[in-house]
Structure formats: structure tokens, C-alpha cells
Design a protein around this motif. Structure first.
Motif, PDB file in Angstrom:
ATOM      1  N   GLY A 139      66.910 -20.327   0.210  1.00 38.78           N
ATOM      2  CA  GLY A 139      67.798 -20.538  -0.933  1.00 38.78           C
ATOM      3  C   GLY A 139      67.129 -21.412  -1.960  1.00 38.78           C
ATOM      4  O   GLY A 139      65.913 -21.320  -2.172  1.00 38.78           O
ATOM      5  N   LEU A 140      67.898 -22.286  -2.573  1.00 39.83           N
ATOM      6  CA  LEU A 140      67.344 -23.154  -3.622  1.00 39.83           C
ATOM      7  C   LEU A 140      66.318 -24.134  -3.068  1.00 39.83           C
ATOM      8  O   LEU A 140      65.400 -24.544  -3.752  1.00 39.83           O
ATOM      9  CB  LEU A 140      68.471 -23.916  -4.316  1.00 39.83           C
ATOM     10  CG  LEU A 140      69.290 -23.110  -5.334  1.00 39.83           C
ATOM     11  CD1 LEU A 140      70.462 -23.943  -5.836  1.00 39.83           C
ATOM     12  CD2 LEU A 140      68.430 -22.657  -6.503  1.00 39.83           C
ATOM     13  N   PHE A 141      66.502 -24.535  -1.828  1.00 37.29           N
ATOM     14  CA  PHE A 141      65.555 -25.396  -1.118  1.00 37.29           C
ATOM     15  C   PHE A 141      64.219 -24.651  -0.980  1.00 37.29           C
ATOM     16  O   PHE A 141      64.207 -23.462  -0.696  1.00 37.29           O
ATOM     17  CB  PHE A 141      66.163 -25.730   0.256  1.00 37.29           C
ATOM     18  CG  PHE A 141      65.252 -26.394   1.239  1.00 37.29           C
ATOM     19  CD1 PHE A 141      64.660 -27.612   0.946  1.00 37.29           C
ATOM     20  CD2 PHE A 141      65.002 -25.823   2.489  1.00 37.29           C
ATOM     21  CE1 PHE A 141      63.832 -28.239   1.874  1.00 37.29           C
ATOM     22  CE2 PHE A 141      64.186 -26.442   3.423  1.00 37.29           C
ATOM     23  CZ  PHE A 141      63.602 -27.646   3.102  1.00 37.29           C
ATOM     24  N   THR A 142      63.095 -25.352  -1.190  1.00 35.57           N
ATOM     25  CA  THR A 142      61.798 -24.661  -1.184  1.00 35.57           C
ATOM     26  C   THR A 142      61.305 -24.276   0.209  1.00 35.57           C
ATOM     27  O   THR A 142      60.404 -23.447   0.331  1.00 35.57           O
ATOM     28  CB  THR A 142      60.700 -25.549  -1.823  1.00 35.57           C
ATOM     29  OG1 THR A 142      60.780 -26.858  -1.257  1.00 35.57           O
ATOM     30  CG2 THR A 142      60.835 -25.609  -3.321  1.00 35.57           C
ATOM     31  N   GLY A 143      61.881 -24.886   1.257  1.00 36.14           N
ATOM     32  CA  GLY A 143      61.348 -24.710   2.609  1.00 36.14           C
ATOM     33  C   GLY A 143      61.266 -23.260   3.061  1.00 36.14           C
ATOM     34  O   GLY A 143      60.191 -22.775   3.427  1.00 36.14           O
ATOM     35  N   GLY A 144      62.394 -22.569   3.039  1.00 34.02           N
ATOM     36  CA  GLY A 144      62.467 -21.221   3.596  1.00 34.02           C
ATOM     37  C   GLY A 144      61.546 -20.240   2.888  1.00 34.02           C
ATOM     38  O   GLY A 144      60.647 -19.638   3.493  1.00 34.02           O
ATOM     39  N   LEU A 145      61.745 -20.076   1.583  1.00 33.38           N
ATOM     40  CA  LEU A 145      60.955 -19.087   0.839  1.00 33.38           C
ATOM     41  C   LEU A 145      59.486 -19.486   0.732  1.00 33.38           C
ATOM     42  O   LEU A 145      58.604 -18.635   0.765  1.00 33.38           O
ATOM     43  CB  LEU A 145      61.541 -18.883  -0.559  1.00 33.38           C
ATOM     44  CG  LEU A 145      62.787 -17.985  -0.599  1.00 33.38           C
ATOM     45  CD1 LEU A 145      63.469 -18.063  -1.954  1.00 33.38           C
ATOM     46  CD2 LEU A 145      62.423 -16.539  -0.279  1.00 33.38           C
ATOM     47  N   GLY A 146      59.232 -20.785   0.601  1.00 39.14           N
ATOM     48  CA  GLY A 146      57.844 -21.240   0.497  1.00 39.14           C
ATOM     49  C   GLY A 146      57.060 -20.848   1.731  1.00 39.14           C
ATOM     50  O   GLY A 146      55.967 -20.275   1.651  1.00 39.14           O
ATOM     51  N   ALA A 147      57.632 -21.134   2.899  1.00 38.90           N
ATOM     52  CA  ALA A 147      56.971 -20.772   4.152  1.00 38.90           C
ATOM     53  C   ALA A 147      56.894 -19.251   4.287  1.00 38.90           C
ATOM     54  O   ALA A 147      55.869 -18.699   4.678  1.00 38.90           O
ATOM     55  CB  ALA A 147      57.724 -21.378   5.336  1.00 38.90           C
ATOM     56  N   HIS A 148      57.964 -18.587   3.916  1.00 43.82           N
ATOM     57  CA  HIS A 148      58.054 -17.125   4.049  1.00 43.82           C
ATOM     58  C   HIS A 148      56.879 -16.411   3.378  1.00 43.82           C
ATOM     59  O   HIS A 148      56.213 -15.566   3.980  1.00 43.82           O
ATOM     60  CB  HIS A 148      59.371 -16.652   3.428  1.00 43.82           C
ATOM     61  CG  HIS A 148      59.615 -15.188   3.530  1.00 43.82           C
ATOM     62  ND1 HIS A 148      60.484 -14.645   4.446  1.00 43.82           N
ATOM     63  CD2 HIS A 148      59.081 -14.145   2.845  1.00 43.82           C
ATOM     64  CE1 HIS A 148      60.470 -13.326   4.314  1.00 43.82           C
ATOM     65  NE2 HIS A 148      59.636 -12.995   3.346  1.00 43.82           N
ATOM     66  N   TYR A 149      56.630 -16.754   2.123  1.00 48.68           N
ATOM     67  CA  TYR A 149      55.556 -16.090   1.379  1.00 48.68           C
ATOM     68  C   TYR A 149      54.184 -16.377   1.994  1.00 48.68           C
ATOM     69  O   TYR A 149      53.298 -15.528   1.965  1.00 48.68           O
ATOM     70  CB  TYR A 149      55.595 -16.506  -0.101  1.00 48.68           C
ATOM     71  CG  TYR A 149      56.550 -15.659  -0.914  1.00 48.68           C
ATOM     72  CD1 TYR A 149      57.909 -15.647  -0.629  1.00 48.68           C
ATOM     73  CD2 TYR A 149      56.089 -14.855  -1.950  1.00 48.68           C
ATOM     74  CE1 TYR A 149      58.787 -14.859  -1.351  1.00 48.68           C
ATOM     75  CE2 TYR A 149      56.957 -14.069  -2.689  1.00 48.68           C
ATOM     76  CZ  TYR A 149      58.308 -14.075  -2.381  1.00 48.68           C
ATOM     77  OH  TYR A 149      59.168 -13.291  -3.108  1.00 48.68           O
ATOM     78  N   GLY A 150      54.032 -17.590   2.533  1.00 51.27           N
ATOM     79  CA  GLY A 150      52.756 -17.933   3.173  1.00 51.27           C
ATOM     80  C   GLY A 150      52.532 -17.139   4.450  1.00 51.27           C
ATOM     81  O   GLY A 150      51.416 -16.702   4.740  1.00 51.27           O
TER      82      GLY A 150
END
Ligand SMILES: [Zn+2]
Length: 436
Positions: A139-150
Motif C-alpha cells: 500500500g502507501l507504506f514502501t515496505g511491501g511494494l519496494g520488496a516486491h519489485y526487488g
């Protein structure tokens, strides 16, 4: 153990070459930001510093700091350096204590971010063959999507499970054969507890390594997580203002700190009180300057995280400096009767005591003019049903060890297992009821 790099050349670059690269990037950044972002230009003019004054990396200290309030004051997009049509994503803080802070990314920023996150995963030994269970919040928090793309960039398989519903998480972990777990350390312990309740032996799962971050945690907590989840627990560092997860990551060859991806993020350690840059090896507040971000570069951002930089050569061959585990934040540092107390220090004591569960909360009150600290901690089932005298001995032992380590007298309240609140993201360790 063979060493896996994502970008070997840059990760093992001799430090002199790295410094030259950093300086070139810093000079370009400062010139661009001065030209395109008014609030930065005003601050630099006020400090009497011009882009051409940056002649060496040491000149970085001439530039003004950026703090969280600068982001709030320029809400939502005032610090972006590119037109909005070039922004492909925004993230924002929850804004529970005022206006949220907003950060933006161009397509190239997303690529840079995925790249450093892929590096982080490689540091932890992950490869294309891994099944990666990503329990950071999406969501708005960078954790989930940031890790996801990596994870996708690395070519591993991502399970985008996000936070919450521990039972389902564990079923998926078992059925899909998850090998790598990403979450906050406190949520990892919640998962361990849920496994226990479901009678699932963590040894029967395929987990081998965990990448845990987004909150300060102690070495004793690491041991607890490793024992309870039967995996190797590594530490990751990141914050949305600088990028998100993937600013630094611990490798498998050291127990002293996370490699900072310095070709993108330039670290300093400053005295939290005076803002003076401290000599190498001293402990203080971490400050970051981004070197390659397009949409939302940041200059000398005060993270409020307390750490130390380690310049030894690492056994993994990476020349990148390491930052020690964050031991606390300048803003969650409690001052109890004049003594500085970090929740992670209390945690360190608790995790070293037998019969105590890794769930605790610190409640601070002011009675008259005196601050009182109560430490509520869960004890294991067996201990709680023991005689009163044994419970008293246990709380006496904890009180003494906290006093010995921190110099503060506290009240210890032992509570029944599973009675303290469980967070699905960052744990709330402190309840400060003082009206100051
Ligand atoms: Zn290393």
C-alpha cells in the motif's frame, strides 16, 4: 558458502574509486536540486553555500540538513524535482502525527530501487530459485511494494501476501514451500506463535533465511526469531524518505552491520544534539543523501536512527561500508528521571531471561514530579502457573538486570501469555502517558 552478488563490480569497487563516483554524483545532484527546487535553494542561500562549493566529499557537511518537517511543509509535492507527468508512483507515511509525508518516483527511480532491493536479497543469499514470502504491508507504506519489485527483479518467485491473517500465511508458507521470509521482526515472532498454536513445527517448513526490518530490534531478539522459526535472521534497512527498503542489508558473512549501497545513498553520522559530523566509528544519528534519485532526491536527511559506521573489510568481499544494527531512535528515546532509555535495551534484557516471551510493552507515567517506568512482559505458560514466589523471583531478576544495564529502577509486571497486543506491522513498544 559461495558469495552471490547482484552487481559485483560496484559492490566490490576499491574505496577510492567509489569516493570519486560519489563525489561526481553529489556535485550533479546539488547543482540540479539548487536549480529546480525552491525550498532547497532558499536553505542553501541562507547557509551561504553554492553548488560549486562542493569540491570534496567532506564539503557535504556545508549543506543544510533536511528534516521530516521540511517534507510536511512542502506537502504534497513541493520537493519533487520533475514534473508530475514523469512521476509513476507515490508513497506516503500514515500521517498519524500530523500531515503525511509524500515521496515520489520516476520510472528510473523504480528501476534503481528494484536493483538495490535485488542486491539486498543477494546479500541474504537469495537466488532466482527462491520462493519469497513477502509479509511487509502493501500500500502507501514502501515496505511491501519496494520488496516486491526487488524480488521480481532478482527473478525469484514472490508471494505478495502482505500483513495479517497469520494462519493463512502459515498455510501458504507450508503449501508453497516458502524459503525466504520478509516481515518486521515483531511480526515474525507473531508468526512463530501462530505456528505453535497450529501445531506446525517450523523445522518442517522450507524457510532458510529471513529479511527483517522497519523497526529497531535487538541481538537477543534475533536469536529468538532464529530459534523459533528455524532460519537465519538478517537485518535490512530502509526508509521511505531515502528510498524504502534496500538502503542497506546485512550479508551472510558478518554479524556486524548492514552494507549500505553507497553508490546510491551517502551516509554520515552526526551528533544528534549539535549536528556536528562525528569521526568514523563513532555512534550517532544517521544522515543520508541520495545520489541517484530523480523525482525526490534528498540532501542530508536526519533519519533519527542511532547507529555507527564500520569501515572494516567484510569477509564477503564487498567494500561497501556497514551500518551497525539500529539500536534506537532519537525520537523513541525515553528520558526517565534524566536517564536515556531505548526500548531496544529493555528488549535486550528481556530476551536474555529464561521463561520470558518476546512480547513486552513499556508504560511510562508521571506521578507528581517523578517518572515511573513499568515493563509489562509475557511469561511462558509453565512459569505463569508456577508458585507466586517463583514469579516474584523472576520479576526481581528482570528489575535488577534492567537496573544494572540502564541505571533505571522500574516496575516489572508479568502477564499471562498472549495478553499483550499483537501488531501486524511495526510493534508499539512504548506507551508514554506523561503529559509534558
Ligand atoms: Zn559483507
Amino acid at each position: 558458502m559461495s558469495i552471490i552478488y547482484w552487481e559485483k563490480e560496484i559492490e566490490t569497487l576499491p574505496r577510492a574509486e567509489l569516493g570519486a563516483l560519489q563525489l561526481k554524483r553529489l556535485q550533479q545532484l546539488v547543482a540540479r536540486v539548487y536549480k529546480t527546487v525552491k525550498p532547497y535553494r532558499y536553505k542553501m542561500d541562507e547557509a551561504g553555500v553554492r553548488p560549486e562549493d562542493i569540491k570534496t566529499l567532506k564539503d557535504l557537511s556545508k549543506l543544510p540538513f533536511t528534516v521530516k518537517d521540511d517534507l510536511r511543509d512542502n506537502y504534497p509535492f513541493g520537493l519533487f524535482t520533475v514534473p508530475l507527468e514523469e512521476i509513476v508512483r507515490v508513497h506516503a507515511s500514515s500521517g498519524t502525527t500530523g500531515k503525511p509525508t509524500v515521496v515520489g518516483y520516476t520510472q528510473k527511480d523504480i528501476e534503481t530501487w528494484s536493483g538495490v532491493m535485488a542486491r539486498a536479497l543477494c546479500c541474504a543469499g537469495a537466488t532466482r530459485g527462491d520462493m519469497v514470502h513477502n509479509a511487509y504491508g502493501y500500500g502507501l507504506f514502501t515496505g511491501g511494494l519496494g520488496a516486491h519489485y526487488g524480488i521480481e527483479r532478482l527473478g525469484a518467485t514472490v508471494i505478495p501476501v502482505s500483513g495479517g491473517n497469520s494462519k493463512r500465511q502459515i498455510n501458504l508458507m507450508r503449501d508453497f514451500g516458502s524459503t525466504v521470509l520478509l516481515s518486521t521482526p515483531s511480526y515474525a515472532l507473531n508468526l512463530a506463535e501462530a505456528m505453535d498454536a497450529m501445531n506446525i513445527d517450523p523445522g518442517s517448513l522450507s524457510l532458510k533465511v529471513g529479511i527483517f526490518g522497519a523497526e529497531p530490534w535487538s541481538e537477543n531478539m534475533r536469536e529468538e526469531v532464529e530459534r523459533k522459526l528455524n532460519l537465519k535472521a538478517t537485518d535490512i534497512y530502509g526508509l521511505s524518505e531515502v528510498m524504502g527498503p534496500g538502503v542497506a542489508q546485512e550479508c551472510l558473512h558478518t554479524d556486524r552491520g548492514m552494507h549500505i549501497f553507497e553508490d546510491h545513498f551517502l551516509p554520515e553520522i552526526v551528533d544528534p544534539e549539535t549536528g556536528e559530523v562525528l569521526p568514523p566509528g563513532e555512534k550517532g544519528e544517521l544522515v543520508f543523501t541520495t545520489l541517484t534519485k530523480e523525482a525526490f532526491p534528498i540532501i542530508r536527511y536526519r533519519t533519527k536512527d542511532i547507529s555507527r559506521l564500520v569501515y572494516d573489510t567484510c569477509a564477503c568481499g564487498r567494500t561497501l561500508v556497514r551500518m551497525e544494527k539500529v539500536t534506537g531512535r532519537t525520537d523513541d528515546m525515553l528520558i526517565i528521571r534524566g536517564v536515556n532509555v531505548f526500548p531496544s535495551q529493555v528488549e535486550h534484557v528481556l530476551m536474555g531471561v529464561e521463561g520470558v516471551e518476546p512480547h513486552y510493552q513499556i508504560v511510562v507515567e508521571r506521578q507528581g514530579n517523578l517518572d515511573t517506568m513499568q515493563v509489562q512482559v509475557e511469561v511462558s505458560e509453565g512459569i505463569f502457573s508456577d508458585e507466586i514466589r517463583k514469579l516474584e523471583n523472576l520479576s526481581g531478576q528482570i528489575r535488577k538486570e534492567i537496573k544494572d544495564l540502564l541505571g533505571v529502577t522500574c516496575v516489572v509486571k508479568l502477564v499471562e501469555p498472549k495478553t499483550l497486543y499483537r501488531s501486524e506491522g511495526k510493534a508499539q513498544r512504548v506507551i508514554d502517558n506523561r503529559k509534558i
